[in-house]
Write a protein that holds these residues in place. Structure first.
Motif, PDB file in Angstrom:
ATOM      1  N   ALA A 104      89.863  -1.175  55.613  1.00  0.00           N
ATOM      2  CA  ALA A 104      88.618  -1.813  56.044  1.00  0.00           C
ATOM      3  C   ALA A 104      87.535  -0.791  56.394  1.00  0.00           C
ATOM      4  O   ALA A 104      86.340  -1.125  56.375  1.00  0.00           O
ATOM      5  N   ASN A 105      87.923   0.449  56.694  1.00  0.00           N
ATOM      6  CA  ASN A 105      86.951   1.419  57.201  1.00  0.00           C
ATOM      7  C   ASN A 105      86.747   2.647  56.316  1.00  0.00           C
ATOM      8  O   ASN A 105      85.873   3.468  56.620  1.00  0.00           O
ATOM      9  N   LYS A 106      87.522   2.806  55.245  1.00  0.00           N
ATOM     10  CA  LYS A 106      87.440   4.048  54.472  1.00  0.00           C
ATOM     11  C   LYS A 106      86.075   4.247  53.815  1.00  0.00           C
ATOM     12  O   LYS A 106      85.568   5.378  53.734  1.00  0.00           O
ATOM     13  N   VAL A 107      85.456   3.161  53.326  1.00  0.00           N
ATOM     14  CA  VAL A 107      84.141   3.293  52.696  1.00  0.00           C
ATOM     15  C   VAL A 107      83.088   3.674  53.727  1.00  0.00           C
ATOM     16  O   VAL A 107      82.286   4.598  53.528  1.00  0.00           O
ATOM     17  N   GLU A 122      80.760   7.123  54.092  1.00  0.00           N
ATOM     18  CA  GLU A 122      79.303   7.034  54.129  1.00  0.00           C
ATOM     19  C   GLU A 122      78.741   7.673  55.396  1.00  0.00           C
ATOM     20  O   GLU A 122      77.699   8.323  55.365  1.00  0.00           O
ATOM     21  N   LYS A 123      79.451   7.515  56.515  1.00  0.00           N
ATOM     22  CA  LYS A 123      78.960   8.024  57.792  1.00  0.00           C
ATOM     23  C   LYS A 123      79.223   9.512  57.964  1.00  0.00           C
ATOM     24  O   LYS A 123      78.361  10.249  58.449  1.00  0.00           O
ATOM     25  N   HIS A 124      80.434   9.964  57.557  1.00  0.00           N
ATOM     26  CA  HIS A 124      80.823  11.345  57.831  1.00  0.00           C
ATOM     27  C   HIS A 124      80.903  12.226  56.582  1.00  0.00           C
ATOM     28  O   HIS A 124      81.115  13.439  56.703  1.00  0.00           O
ATOM     29  N   GLY A 125      80.760  11.610  55.399  1.00  0.00           N
ATOM     30  CA  GLY A 125      80.829  12.391  54.175  1.00  0.00           C
ATOM     31  C   GLY A 125      82.218  12.898  53.851  1.00  0.00           C
ATOM     32  O   GLY A 125      82.375  13.888  53.140  1.00  0.00           O
ATOM     33  N   GLN A 126      83.252  12.229  54.371  1.00  0.00           N
ATOM     34  CA  GLN A 126      84.630  12.650  54.159  1.00  0.00           C
ATOM     35  C   GLN A 126      85.493  11.472  53.712  1.00  0.00           C
ATOM     36  O   GLN A 126      85.343  10.360  54.228  1.00  0.00           O
ATOM     37  N   LYS A 127      86.394  11.746  52.751  1.00  0.00           N
ATOM     38  CA  LYS A 127      87.356  10.724  52.353  1.00  0.00           C
ATOM     39  C   LYS A 127      88.376  10.522  53.472  1.00  0.00           C
ATOM     40  O   LYS A 127      88.812  11.482  54.098  1.00  0.00           O
ATOM     41  N   LEU A 128      88.759   9.277  53.695  1.00  0.00           N
ATOM     42  CA  LEU A 128      89.762   8.973  54.706  1.00  0.00           C
ATOM     43  C   LEU A 128      91.066   8.606  54.003  1.00  0.00           C
ATOM     44  O   LEU A 128      91.292   7.450  53.656  1.00  0.00           O
ATOM     45  N   PHE A 181      98.896   1.934  66.273  1.00  0.00           N
ATOM     46  CA  PHE A 181      97.546   2.405  65.968  1.00  0.00           C
ATOM     47  C   PHE A 181      96.513   1.423  66.506  1.00  0.00           C
ATOM     48  O   PHE A 181      96.668   0.198  66.375  1.00  0.00           O
ATOM     49  N   ASP A 182      95.457   1.960  67.122  1.00  0.00           N
ATOM     50  CA  ASP A 182      94.404   1.126  67.712  1.00  0.00           C
ATOM     51  C   ASP A 182      93.491   0.571  66.613  1.00  0.00           C
ATOM     52  O   ASP A 182      92.666   1.287  66.059  1.00  0.00           O
ATOM     53  N   THR A 183      93.651  -0.685  66.304  1.00  0.00           N
ATOM     54  CA  THR A 183      92.859  -1.306  65.225  1.00  0.00           C
ATOM     55  C   THR A 183      91.419  -1.593  65.639  1.00  0.00           C
ATOM     56  O   THR A 183      90.591  -1.934  64.796  1.00  0.00           O
ATOM     57  N   LYS A 184      91.106  -1.428  66.938  1.00  0.00           N
ATOM     58  CA  LYS A 184      89.735  -1.610  67.417  1.00  0.00           C
ATOM     59  C   LYS A 184      88.982  -0.277  67.451  1.00  0.00           C
ATOM     60  O   LYS A 184      87.860  -0.212  67.947  1.00  0.00           O
ATOM     61  N   ARG A 185      89.606   0.712  66.947  1.00  0.00           N
ATOM     62  CA  ARG A 185      89.042   2.056  66.976  1.00  0.00           C
ATOM     63  C   ARG A 185      87.759   2.130  66.130  1.00  0.00           C
ATOM     64  O   ARG A 185      87.686   1.596  65.024  1.00  0.00           O
ATOM     65  N   LYS A 186      86.734   2.798  66.679  1.00  0.00           N
ATOM     66  CA  LYS A 186      85.462   2.941  65.992  1.00  0.00           C
ATOM     67  C   LYS A 186      85.488   4.217  65.165  1.00  0.00           C
ATOM     68  O   LYS A 186      86.093   5.214  65.531  1.00  0.00           O
ATOM     69  N   ILE A 187      84.765   4.199  64.051  1.00  0.00           N
ATOM     70  CA  ILE A 187      84.711   5.382  63.200  1.00  0.00           C
ATOM     71  C   ILE A 187      83.489   6.231  63.546  1.00  0.00           C
ATOM     72  O   ILE A 187      83.316   7.318  63.025  1.00  0.00           O
TER      73      ILE A 187
END
Length: 437
Positions: free
Chosen positions: A247-250, A254-260, A431-437
């Motif tokens: 849900a957060n890799k894209v 976009e935010k950090h310029g790094q592949k997750l 793993f904390d699923t509410k974690r912000k990127i």
């Protein structure tokens, strides 16, 4: 023009010497600042040495295969200001210099035995000037007080009769029969020896091992010979972690310029577990256990040649997820381009091998010496699992992964190894699923 010296460069904090593989600039040849002058090998990685300034190379002070300490002059050159026109030395001149060098080398060999200085400021006389001793062989010889005269009597099975680690370890295991002038030494009848079986190896295409593959082979044999390996297994439910990552890799890129990828998440979970169990982050020094000050996570990575190397994420416990992902991506890219440097592959205190990348369900990894343990992560696969709910048991599709930990049973017992492995699984499952990127 002024004359200057080219020194053996420092290629990492733990690297004290290097082996000259070959010179790329001949004597009398001009070069520009930044040109690669020679290739140097250490027991960890091969390095290219660039020119610190423009000039003309005057003399090679060491031949290929020479082992030279860091900071020692390896060549002399004349510094030339501005841009220079490169000229290849005439064949006659090269031949003359080669003949002179050969004559000098022969004279030196007959008049004086060459001396190689070790890390401990001691010196061994080499009985044969053509003998090549790698930094790794020298280190083992020092630990077991094996002189160079004795090394010269040990049969080598490597290319051109080169002495390999397995040759020396077997020689030491056999009781060092050539230690003294007497040809026969009484061996321990209770000692284990590899049976000399005349096995039929079959016929087919012969593929010679490259230098790195030989080093890997020696390292693996040494690890199994040194550490009594025990492997423990757990399975982890990564469903929540997989959903969060998908849900957060894209947005992360976009935010950090790094592949997750999953690797940074694994590194983070392992670093937290190592911090909770510091006695996993150790190595053995004789009768002592060294508890490491830093948590440096190595990640086994495939090179374009098919060989493996272990780049290192330094101080992984002090980095956030963005920093870990950035470092993992940087090291992976350098490995793919075969551009890893000495500092990139040194200092690991714990290693992860992601065998799931190749579709393996699980693996039994061999410890990366001198570490005490290594983790293998298998493929993440959907499976039907029985889930215990307040309203009753249900069968659900879950994202499951096996984790296997090989550890050195000299210093890590089953309780510590099992507890540490379970903590890694817990870190991944919780793993904390509410974690912000």
């Amino acid at each position: 023009m002024t004359e200057d010296q080219l020194l053996m460069p420092k290629m990492g904090e733990s690297i004290t010497e290097g082996t000259i593989l070959n010179w790329l600039v001949a004597e009398g040849e001009a070069f520009e600042e930044g040109d690669i002058l020679l290739e140097v090998a250490t027991d960890k990685v091969d390095n290219e040495v660039p020119a610190p300034a423009s000039g003309i190379l005057k003399k090679h002070l060491f031949e290929p295969k020479s082992v030279v300490a860091v900071g020692v002059a390896i060549a002399t050159y004349e510094v030339v200001e501005g841009t220079i026109v490169k000229k290849t030395p005439k064949k006659e001149a090269v031949a003359t210099k080669s003949t002179e060098a050969s004559t000098k080398k022969t004279t030196k060999k007959t008049s004086q035995k060459p001396v190689i200085t070790t890390n401990h400021n001691t010196a061994f006389t080499v009985p044969d000037g053509t003998m090549f001793v790698s930094p790794l062989i020298k280190s083992i010889a020092q630990q077991h007080h094996v002189s160079y005269e004795e090394l010269a009597r040990v049969p080598g099975t490597g290319k051109e009769g080169r002495l390999r680690k397995s040759d020396l370890m077997q020689y030491i295991e056999d009781g060092r029969p050539f230690q003294f002038a007497q040809p026969v030494a009484q061996a321990d009848p209770t000692a284990y020896r590899i049976p000399q079986l005349d096995l039929d190896k079959g016929t087919g295409k012969i593929v010679e091992m490259d230098r790195m593959r030989q080093m890997i082979a020696d390292h693996m044999v040494y690890s199994k010979h040194t550490s009594p390996h025990v492997t423990a297994y757990v399975e982890a439910d990564l469903t929540e972690l997989v959903h969060w990552r998908n849900a957060n890799k894209v947005a992360f890129q976009e935010k950090h310029g790094q592949k997750l990828t999953f690797t940074p998440l694994f590194v983070e979970a392992v670093a937290k577990a190592v911090k909770d169990f510091p006695m996993i982050n150790v190595s053995v020094d004789g009768a002592n256990i060294i508890v490491k000050e830093h948590i440096n996570i190595g990640m086994a990575t495939a090179l374009p040649s098919g060989n493996l190397i272990v780049p290192v994420v330094k101080d992984a416990d002090k980095k956030n997820l963005v920093e870990i992902a950035s470092e993992v991506n940087r090291l992976s890219a350098l490995a793919r381009e075969n551009k890893l440097r000495g500092d990139d592959v040194k200092g690991s205190t714990f290693t992860i091998s992601n065998v799931g990348t190749f579709g393996s369900v699980m693996g039994t990894p061999i410890i990366n010496q001198p570490e005490a343990a290594i983790l293998a992560t298998g493929i993440i696969k959907k499976r039907a699992e029985v889930m215990e709910r307040p309203e009753g048991d249900t069968i659900e599709i879950r994202q499951m992964m096996y984790l296997s930990l090989s550890f050195d049973h000299r210093i890590v017992d089953g309780f510590l190894g099992g507890s540490f492995l379970k903590r890694i699984a817990d870190n991944l499952e919780q793993f904390d699923t509410k974690r912000k990127i």
